[in-house]
Design a protein around this motif. Structure first.
Motif, PDB file in Angstrom:
ATOM      1  N   ASN A 251      40.782  47.906  22.073  1.00  0.00           N
ATOM      2  CA  ASN A 251      39.396  47.457  22.074  1.00  0.00           C
ATOM      3  C   ASN A 251      38.470  48.470  21.407  1.00  0.00           C
ATOM      4  O   ASN A 251      37.462  48.099  20.789  1.00  0.00           O
ATOM      5  CB  ASN A 251      38.930  47.159  23.498  1.00  0.00           C
ATOM      6  CG  ASN A 251      39.550  45.893  24.063  1.00  0.00           C
ATOM      7  OD1 ASN A 251      40.194  45.131  23.353  1.00  0.00           O
ATOM      8  ND2 ASN A 251      39.363  45.669  25.347  1.00  0.00           N
TER       9      ASN A 251
ATOM     10  N   GLU B 183      32.636  48.522  29.509  1.00  0.00           N
ATOM     11  CA  GLU B 183      33.796  48.294  30.382  1.00  0.00           C
ATOM     12  C   GLU B 183      35.012  47.843  29.585  1.00  0.00           C
ATOM     13  O   GLU B 183      36.151  48.118  29.971  1.00  0.00           O
ATOM     14  CB  GLU B 183      33.462  47.254  31.453  1.00  0.00           C
ATOM     15  CG  GLU B 183      32.566  47.758  32.561  1.00  0.00           C
ATOM     16  CD  GLU B 183      33.198  48.872  33.371  1.00  0.00           C
ATOM     17  OE1 GLU B 183      34.445  48.926  33.448  1.00  0.00           O
ATOM     18  OE2 GLU B 183      32.461  49.694  33.935  1.00  0.00           O
ATOM     19  N   PHE B 184      34.793  47.165  28.482  1.00  0.00           N
ATOM     20  CA  PHE B 184      35.902  46.697  27.646  1.00  0.00           C
ATOM     21  C   PHE B 184      36.686  47.858  27.028  1.00  0.00           C
ATOM     22  O   PHE B 184      37.875  47.723  26.752  1.00  0.00           O
ATOM     23  CB  PHE B 184      35.383  45.803  26.515  1.00  0.00           C
ATOM     24  CG  PHE B 184      35.100  44.376  26.919  1.00  0.00           C
ATOM     25  CD1 PHE B 184      35.262  43.953  28.222  1.00  0.00           C
ATOM     26  CD2 PHE B 184      34.672  43.457  25.974  1.00  0.00           C
ATOM     27  CE1 PHE B 184      35.000  42.647  28.595  1.00  0.00           C
ATOM     28  CE2 PHE B 184      34.415  42.133  26.337  1.00  0.00           C
ATOM     29  CZ  PHE B 184      34.576  41.737  27.645  1.00  0.00           C
TER      30      PHE B 184
ATOM     31  N   CYS C 175      37.204  44.018  34.235  1.00  0.00           N
ATOM     32  CA  CYS C 175      37.720  45.270  33.691  1.00  0.00           C
ATOM     33  C   CYS C 175      37.445  46.478  34.581  1.00  0.00           C
ATOM     34  O   CYS C 175      37.797  47.606  34.215  1.00  0.00           O
ATOM     35  CB  CYS C 175      37.104  45.532  32.315  1.00  0.00           C
ATOM     36  SG  CYS C 175      37.490  44.274  31.087  1.00  0.00           S
TER      37      CYS C 175
ATOM     38  N   TYR D 191      44.869  39.472  36.775  1.00  0.00           N
ATOM     39  CA  TYR D 191      45.654  39.454  35.540  1.00  0.00           C
ATOM     40  C   TYR D 191      46.945  38.668  35.725  1.00  0.00           C
ATOM     41  O   TYR D 191      47.353  37.905  34.832  1.00  0.00           O
ATOM     42  CB  TYR D 191      45.965  40.887  35.101  1.00  0.00           C
ATOM     43  CG  TYR D 191      46.893  40.962  33.914  1.00  0.00           C
ATOM     44  CD1 TYR D 191      46.465  40.564  32.651  1.00  0.00           C
ATOM     45  CD2 TYR D 191      48.199  41.433  34.058  1.00  0.00           C
ATOM     46  CE1 TYR D 191      47.318  40.627  31.552  1.00  0.00           C
ATOM     47  CE2 TYR D 191      49.049  41.507  32.976  1.00  0.00           C
ATOM     48  CZ  TYR D 191      48.610  41.098  31.729  1.00  0.00           C
ATOM     49  OH  TYR D 191      49.462  41.157  30.660  1.00  0.00           O
TER      50      TYR D 191
ATOM     51  N   GLN E 174      41.715  44.392  30.035  1.00  0.00           N
ATOM     52  CA  GLN E 174      40.905  44.705  28.856  1.00  0.00           C
ATOM     53  C   GLN E 174      41.533  44.115  27.599  1.00  0.00           C
ATOM     54  O   GLN E 174      40.841  43.509  26.769  1.00  0.00           O
ATOM     55  CB  GLN E 174      40.754  46.225  28.711  1.00  0.00           C
ATOM     56  CG  GLN E 174      39.832  46.845  29.745  1.00  0.00           C
ATOM     57  CD  GLN E 174      39.875  48.364  29.701  1.00  0.00           C
ATOM     58  OE1 GLN E 174      40.955  48.971  29.562  1.00  0.00           O
ATOM     59  NE2 GLN E 174      38.718  49.002  29.838  1.00  0.00           N
TER      60      GLN E 174
ATOM     61  N   GLN F  67      32.656  41.767  32.908  1.00  0.00           N
ATOM     62  CA  GLN F  67      32.601  43.199  33.213  1.00  0.00           C
ATOM     63  C   GLN F  67      33.449  43.532  34.432  1.00  0.00           C
ATOM     64  O   GLN F  67      34.218  44.500  34.436  1.00  0.00           O
ATOM     65  CB  GLN F  67      31.144  43.618  33.445  1.00  0.00           C
ATOM     66  CG  GLN F  67      30.962  45.093  33.751  1.00  0.00           C
ATOM     67  CD  GLN F  67      29.529  45.434  34.083  1.00  0.00           C
ATOM     68  OE1 GLN F  67      28.630  44.618  33.965  1.00  0.00           O
ATOM     69  NE2 GLN F  67      29.297  46.659  34.522  1.00  0.00           N
TER      70      GLN F  67
ATOM     71  N   HIS G 180      39.005  50.290  34.909  1.00  0.00           N
ATOM     72  CA  HIS G 180      39.688  50.501  33.632  1.00  0.00           C
ATOM     73  C   HIS G 180      41.061  49.825  33.600  1.00  0.00           C
ATOM     74  O   HIS G 180      42.081  50.436  33.275  1.00  0.00           O
ATOM     75  CB  HIS G 180      39.838  51.995  33.338  1.00  0.00           C
ATOM     76  CG  HIS G 180      38.547  52.766  33.472  1.00  0.00           C
ATOM     77  ND1 HIS G 180      37.358  52.296  32.963  1.00  0.00           N
ATOM     78  CD2 HIS G 180      38.269  53.961  34.060  1.00  0.00           C
ATOM     79  CE1 HIS G 180      36.396  53.182  33.218  1.00  0.00           C
ATOM     80  NE2 HIS G 180      36.924  54.188  33.893  1.00  0.00           N
ATOM     81  N   ASN G 181      41.064  48.555  33.969  1.00  0.00           N
ATOM     82  CA  ASN G 181      42.296  47.762  33.981  1.00  0.00           C
ATOM     83  C   ASN G 181      42.703  47.441  32.549  1.00  0.00           C
ATOM     84  O   ASN G 181      42.198  46.506  31.933  1.00  0.00           O
ATOM     85  CB  ASN G 181      42.059  46.464  34.774  1.00  0.00           C
ATOM     86  CG  ASN G 181      43.319  45.663  34.992  1.00  0.00           C
ATOM     87  OD1 ASN G 181      44.227  45.660  34.164  1.00  0.00           O
ATOM     88  ND2 ASN G 181      43.393  44.978  36.118  1.00  0.00           N
ATOM     89  N   ASN G 182      43.630  48.235  32.022  1.00  0.00           N
ATOM     90  CA  ASN G 182      44.001  48.124  30.609  1.00  0.00           C
ATOM     91  C   ASN G 182      44.593  46.773  30.266  1.00  0.00           C
ATOM     92  O   ASN G 182      44.329  46.222  29.186  1.00  0.00           O
ATOM     93  CB  ASN G 182      44.974  49.246  30.243  1.00  0.00           C
ATOM     94  CG  ASN G 182      45.150  49.376  28.744  1.00  0.00           C
ATOM     95  OD1 ASN G 182      46.118  48.881  28.170  1.00  0.00           O
ATOM     96  ND2 ASN G 182      44.199  50.032  28.091  1.00  0.00           N
TER      97      ASN G 182
ATOM     98  N   CYS H 177      40.679  51.852  26.467  1.00  0.00           N
ATOM     99  CA  CYS H 177      41.517  50.793  25.907  1.00  0.00           C
ATOM    100  C   CYS H 177      41.479  50.971  24.391  1.00  0.00           C
ATOM    101  O   CYS H 177      40.490  50.615  23.745  1.00  0.00           O
ATOM    102  CB  CYS H 177      40.988  49.418  26.302  1.00  0.00           C
ATOM    103  SG  CYS H 177      41.927  48.037  25.576  1.00  0.00           S
TER     104      CYS H 177
END
Length: 260
Positions: free
Chosen positions: A129, A120-121, A65, A3, A73, A62, A68-70, A126
Protein backbone atom coordinates in the motif's frame (compact mmCIF):
# COMPACT_ATOMS: atom_id res chain seq x y z
CA UNK A 1 -11.24 -12.39 12.55
CA UNK A 2 -12.98 -10.26 9.93
CA UNK A 3 -10.28 -11.14 7.39
CA UNK A 4 -11.12 -14.86 7.73
CA UNK A 5 -14.76 -14.12 6.94
CA UNK A 6 -13.84 -12.05 3.91
CA UNK A 7 -11.66 -14.75 2.36
CA UNK A 8 -14.11 -17.53 3.23
CA UNK A 9 -17.29 -16.05 1.74
CA UNK A 10 -17.36 -14.54 -1.74
CA UNK A 11 -20.66 -12.79 -1.00
CA UNK A 12 -18.64 -10.08 0.74
CA UNK A 13 -17.85 -8.86 -2.77
CA UNK A 14 -21.21 -7.06 -2.55
CA UNK A 15 -19.97 -5.12 0.47
CA UNK A 16 -16.92 -3.85 -1.38
CA UNK A 17 -19.07 -3.05 -4.40
CA UNK A 18 -21.22 -0.88 -2.10
CA UNK A 19 -18.14 0.83 -0.65
CA UNK A 20 -17.00 1.59 -4.19
CA UNK A 21 -20.42 2.93 -5.14
CA UNK A 22 -20.58 5.26 -2.11
CA UNK A 23 -17.12 6.69 -2.77
CA UNK A 24 -17.59 7.05 -6.53
CA UNK A 25 -20.97 8.71 -6.08
CA UNK A 26 -19.42 11.26 -3.74
CA UNK A 27 -16.65 11.97 -6.26
CA UNK A 28 -19.29 12.52 -8.95
CA UNK A 29 -21.22 14.93 -6.72
CA UNK A 30 -18.10 16.98 -6.10
CA UNK A 31 -17.10 16.86 -9.77
CA UNK A 32 -20.52 17.79 -11.15
CA UNK A 33 -20.72 19.76 -14.39
CA UNK A 34 -22.83 22.87 -15.04
CA UNK A 35 -25.90 20.88 -16.12
CA UNK A 36 -25.94 19.06 -12.79
CA UNK A 37 -25.70 22.21 -10.67
CA UNK A 38 -29.36 23.14 -11.08
CA UNK A 39 -30.46 19.63 -10.11
CA UNK A 40 -28.21 19.41 -7.06
CA UNK A 41 -28.88 22.98 -5.88
CA UNK A 42 -32.24 22.03 -4.34
CA UNK A 43 -30.81 19.02 -2.49
CA UNK A 44 -28.07 20.45 -0.26
CA UNK A 45 -29.43 18.82 2.90
CA UNK A 46 -29.66 15.46 1.11
CA UNK A 47 -26.03 15.79 0.05
CA UNK A 48 -25.10 16.41 3.69
CA UNK A 49 -26.78 13.13 4.64
CA UNK A 50 -24.91 11.27 1.89
CA UNK A 51 -21.69 12.85 3.12
CA UNK A 52 -22.37 11.38 6.56
CA UNK A 53 -22.75 7.93 4.97
CA UNK A 54 -19.36 8.40 3.33
CA UNK A 55 -17.80 9.40 6.65
CA UNK A 56 -19.10 6.21 8.27
CA UNK A 57 -17.78 4.17 5.34
CA UNK A 58 -14.32 5.71 5.74
CA UNK A 59 -14.41 5.04 9.46
CA UNK A 60 -15.31 1.39 8.89
CA UNK A 61 -12.48 0.95 6.38
CA UNK A 62 -10.13 2.55 8.90
CA UNK A 63 -11.26 0.17 11.65
CA UNK A 64 -10.65 -2.82 9.38
CA UNK A 65 -6.95 -1.95 9.51
CA UNK A 66 -6.65 -1.10 13.22
CA UNK A 67 -3.67 -2.78 14.83
CA UNK A 68 -1.78 -2.66 11.52
CA UNK A 69 -3.50 -5.79 10.22
CA UNK A 70 -1.34 -6.43 7.16
CA UNK A 71 -3.65 -9.08 5.70
CA UNK A 72 -6.62 -6.71 5.83
CA UNK A 73 -4.57 -3.79 4.53
CA UNK A 74 -3.64 -5.81 1.46
CA UNK A 75 -7.15 -7.21 1.10
CA UNK A 76 -8.63 -3.73 0.91
CA UNK A 77 -6.41 -3.11 -2.08
CA UNK A 78 -6.88 -6.51 -3.74
CA UNK A 79 -9.67 -8.99 -2.98
CA UNK A 80 -7.98 -12.04 -4.43
CA UNK A 81 -10.89 -14.42 -3.81
CA UNK A 82 -13.56 -12.30 -5.54
CA UNK A 83 -14.54 -12.17 -9.19
CA UNK A 84 -14.37 -8.37 -9.18
CA UNK A 85 -11.74 -6.36 -7.35
CA UNK A 86 -12.39 -2.99 -5.71
CA UNK A 87 -9.16 -1.18 -4.91
CA UNK A 88 -10.03 0.88 -1.83
CA UNK A 89 -6.57 2.44 -1.70
CA UNK A 90 -6.84 3.78 -5.25
CA UNK A 91 -10.43 4.92 -4.66
CA UNK A 92 -9.44 6.92 -1.59
CA UNK A 93 -6.58 8.53 -3.46
CA UNK A 94 -9.07 9.60 -6.16
CA UNK A 95 -11.40 10.89 -3.44
CA UNK A 96 -8.57 12.87 -1.81
CA UNK A 97 -7.60 14.30 -5.20
CA UNK A 98 -11.18 15.49 -5.71
CA UNK A 99 -11.30 16.98 -2.22
CA UNK A 100 -8.09 18.87 -2.94
CA UNK A 101 -9.80 20.64 -5.84
CA UNK A 102 -12.64 21.72 -3.55
CA UNK A 103 -10.90 22.53 -0.25
CA UNK A 104 -13.75 24.10 1.73
CA UNK A 105 -14.84 24.20 5.39
CA UNK A 106 -17.95 22.06 4.80
CA UNK A 107 -15.76 19.24 3.49
CA UNK A 108 -13.17 19.39 6.27
CA UNK A 109 -14.48 16.41 8.27
CA UNK A 110 -14.56 14.15 5.22
CA UNK A 111 -11.09 15.24 4.05
CA UNK A 112 -9.73 14.57 7.53
CA UNK A 113 -11.32 11.11 7.67
CA UNK A 114 -10.00 10.31 4.19
CA UNK A 115 -6.45 11.10 5.36
CA UNK A 116 -6.95 9.10 8.57
CA UNK A 117 -8.06 6.08 6.57
CA UNK A 118 -5.14 6.29 4.15
CA UNK A 119 -2.77 6.49 7.12
CA UNK A 120 -4.24 3.26 8.51
CA UNK A 121 -3.91 1.66 5.08
CA UNK A 122 -0.11 2.09 5.06
CA UNK A 123 1.08 2.14 8.68
CA UNK A 124 2.67 -0.98 10.09
CA UNK A 125 3.96 -0.75 7.45
CA UNK A 126 2.05 -2.29 4.57
CA UNK A 127 4.71 -2.07 1.87
CA UNK A 128 2.33 -2.81 -1.01
CA UNK A 129 0.00 0.00 0.00
CA UNK A 130 2.96 2.29 0.56
CA UNK A 131 4.02 1.68 -3.03
CA UNK A 132 0.47 2.26 -4.24
CA UNK A 133 0.53 5.76 -2.76
CA UNK A 134 4.08 6.41 -3.91
CA UNK A 135 3.06 5.59 -7.48
CA UNK A 136 -0.08 7.75 -7.29
CA UNK A 137 -0.68 11.51 -7.43
CA UNK A 138 -0.57 11.77 -3.65
CA UNK A 139 2.58 13.87 -3.55
CA UNK A 140 1.01 16.46 -5.85
CA UNK A 141 -1.88 16.74 -3.38
CA UNK A 142 0.46 16.77 -0.38
CA UNK A 143 2.55 19.56 -1.88
CA UNK A 144 -0.56 21.63 -2.56
CA UNK A 145 -1.90 21.26 0.99
CA UNK A 146 1.45 21.75 2.76
CA UNK A 147 2.16 24.85 0.68
CA UNK A 148 -1.29 26.39 1.07
CA UNK A 149 -2.05 29.45 3.18
CA UNK A 150 -5.48 30.78 4.11
CA UNK A 151 -7.22 33.65 5.87
CA UNK A 152 -10.07 33.48 8.36
CA UNK A 153 -13.48 34.25 6.86
CA UNK A 154 -15.78 36.20 9.20
CA UNK A 155 -18.65 35.85 6.73
CA UNK A 156 -18.34 32.07 6.90
CA UNK A 157 -18.37 32.12 10.71
CA UNK A 158 -21.49 34.33 10.75
CA UNK A 159 -23.38 32.05 8.36
CA UNK A 160 -22.43 28.92 10.33
CA UNK A 161 -23.56 30.68 13.50
CA UNK A 162 -26.96 31.45 11.98
CA UNK A 163 -27.43 27.91 10.68
CA UNK A 164 -26.32 26.44 14.00
CA UNK A 165 -29.49 27.74 15.61
CA UNK A 166 -31.42 24.97 13.90
CA UNK A 167 -28.77 22.26 13.64
CA UNK A 168 -25.45 21.08 15.04
CA UNK A 169 -22.29 23.10 14.36
CA UNK A 170 -20.91 20.24 12.30
CA UNK A 171 -24.02 19.99 10.11
CA UNK A 172 -24.15 23.76 9.73
CA UNK A 173 -20.55 23.76 8.50
CA UNK A 174 -21.40 21.06 5.97
CA UNK A 175 -24.46 22.99 4.75
CA UNK A 176 -22.45 26.16 4.14
CA UNK A 177 -19.59 24.29 2.50
CA UNK A 178 -21.78 22.23 0.19
CA UNK A 179 -23.91 25.24 -0.67
CA UNK A 180 -20.77 27.11 -1.68
CA UNK A 181 -19.62 24.18 -3.77
CA UNK A 182 -22.98 23.85 -5.52
CA UNK A 183 -23.42 27.52 -6.44
CA UNK A 184 -19.78 27.94 -7.33
CA UNK A 185 -18.68 30.21 -4.48
CA UNK A 186 -15.30 29.44 -2.97
CA UNK A 187 -14.57 29.68 0.75
CA UNK A 188 -11.16 29.06 2.23
CA UNK A 189 -10.60 26.59 5.01
CA UNK A 190 -10.39 28.07 8.47
CA UNK A 191 -6.74 28.35 9.60
CA UNK A 192 -7.10 25.62 12.25
CA UNK A 193 -8.66 23.30 9.67
CA UNK A 194 -5.78 23.79 7.26
CA UNK A 195 -3.19 23.26 10.00
CA UNK A 196 -4.88 20.00 11.05
CA UNK A 197 -4.89 18.74 7.47
CA UNK A 198 -1.23 19.66 7.08
CA UNK A 199 -0.51 17.73 10.28
CA UNK A 200 -2.25 14.62 8.96
CA UNK A 201 -0.59 14.93 5.55
CA UNK A 202 2.79 14.97 7.31
CA UNK A 203 1.84 11.84 9.26
CA UNK A 204 0.93 10.13 6.00
CA UNK A 205 4.19 11.22 4.36
CA UNK A 206 6.16 9.83 7.31
CA UNK A 207 4.12 6.62 7.12
CA UNK A 208 5.19 6.14 3.51
CA UNK A 209 8.85 5.88 4.49
CA UNK A 210 8.24 3.85 7.66
CA UNK A 211 10.81 1.02 7.89
CA UNK A 212 11.86 1.57 4.27
CA UNK A 213 15.59 1.13 3.76
CA UNK A 214 15.62 1.93 0.04
CA UNK A 215 17.27 5.25 -0.73
CA UNK A 216 15.25 5.45 -3.94
CA UNK A 217 12.05 5.88 -1.94
CA UNK A 218 13.56 8.67 0.16
CA UNK A 219 14.73 10.34 -3.05
CA UNK A 220 11.23 10.13 -4.50
CA UNK A 221 9.80 11.86 -1.45
CA UNK A 222 12.42 14.63 -1.53
CA UNK A 223 11.97 15.06 -5.27
CA UNK A 224 8.22 15.50 -4.89
CA UNK A 225 8.24 17.51 -1.64
CA UNK A 226 11.02 20.10 -1.28
CA UNK A 227 13.02 19.59 1.89
CA UNK A 228 12.42 23.21 2.94
CA UNK A 229 8.65 22.63 2.78
CA UNK A 230 8.95 19.51 4.93
CA UNK A 231 11.20 21.29 7.43
CA UNK A 232 8.82 24.23 7.65
CA UNK A 233 5.81 22.05 8.42
CA UNK A 234 7.67 19.77 10.81
CA UNK A 235 8.98 22.80 12.69
CA UNK A 236 5.44 24.21 13.03
CA UNK A 237 4.19 20.87 14.36
CA UNK A 238 7.03 20.67 16.89
CA UNK A 239 6.47 24.28 17.99
CA UNK A 240 2.79 23.54 18.59
CA UNK A 241 3.75 20.40 20.54
CA UNK A 242 6.07 22.47 22.75
CA UNK A 243 3.33 25.05 23.34
CA UNK A 244 0.62 22.51 24.18
CA UNK A 245 2.55 19.82 26.07
CA UNK A 246 5.71 21.64 27.20
CA UNK A 247 7.84 19.03 25.43
CA UNK A 248 6.48 16.13 27.49
CA UNK A 249 5.65 12.91 25.62
CA UNK A 250 2.42 12.26 27.49
CA UNK A 251 -0.45 10.07 26.28
CA UNK A 252 -2.48 13.10 25.22
CA UNK A 253 0.34 14.27 22.96
CA UNK A 254 0.72 10.86 21.33
CA UNK A 255 -3.04 10.76 20.59
CA UNK A 256 -3.13 14.34 19.36
CA UNK A 257 -3.80 13.40 15.73
CA UNK A 258 -7.12 11.85 16.74
CA UNK A 259 -8.52 15.00 18.36
CA UNK A 260 -9.62 18.23 16.69
Amino acid sequence: AIYSYFISYTRFENLFAKFSEIINDHIKILSKDDDQQKTVELNVTRQVQESKVLDKTLRLLQLFCEGHNNDMQNYLRFQKNNRNNYDMVLLLIELLKTYYIYLQPGLYDSISKCLDTLIEFVQGPCEENQMKLLDSKFFDIAYGILNKETKRSTKYEKKVSNLSKGSSDNQASRLVGLEALIIGKSRDLEPWMLERLKYKVMILVMSLIEKRKSRSIIKRVIKSLPIDLLKKNMAKIYKKFKEMYKGAYVVEALNHADVD
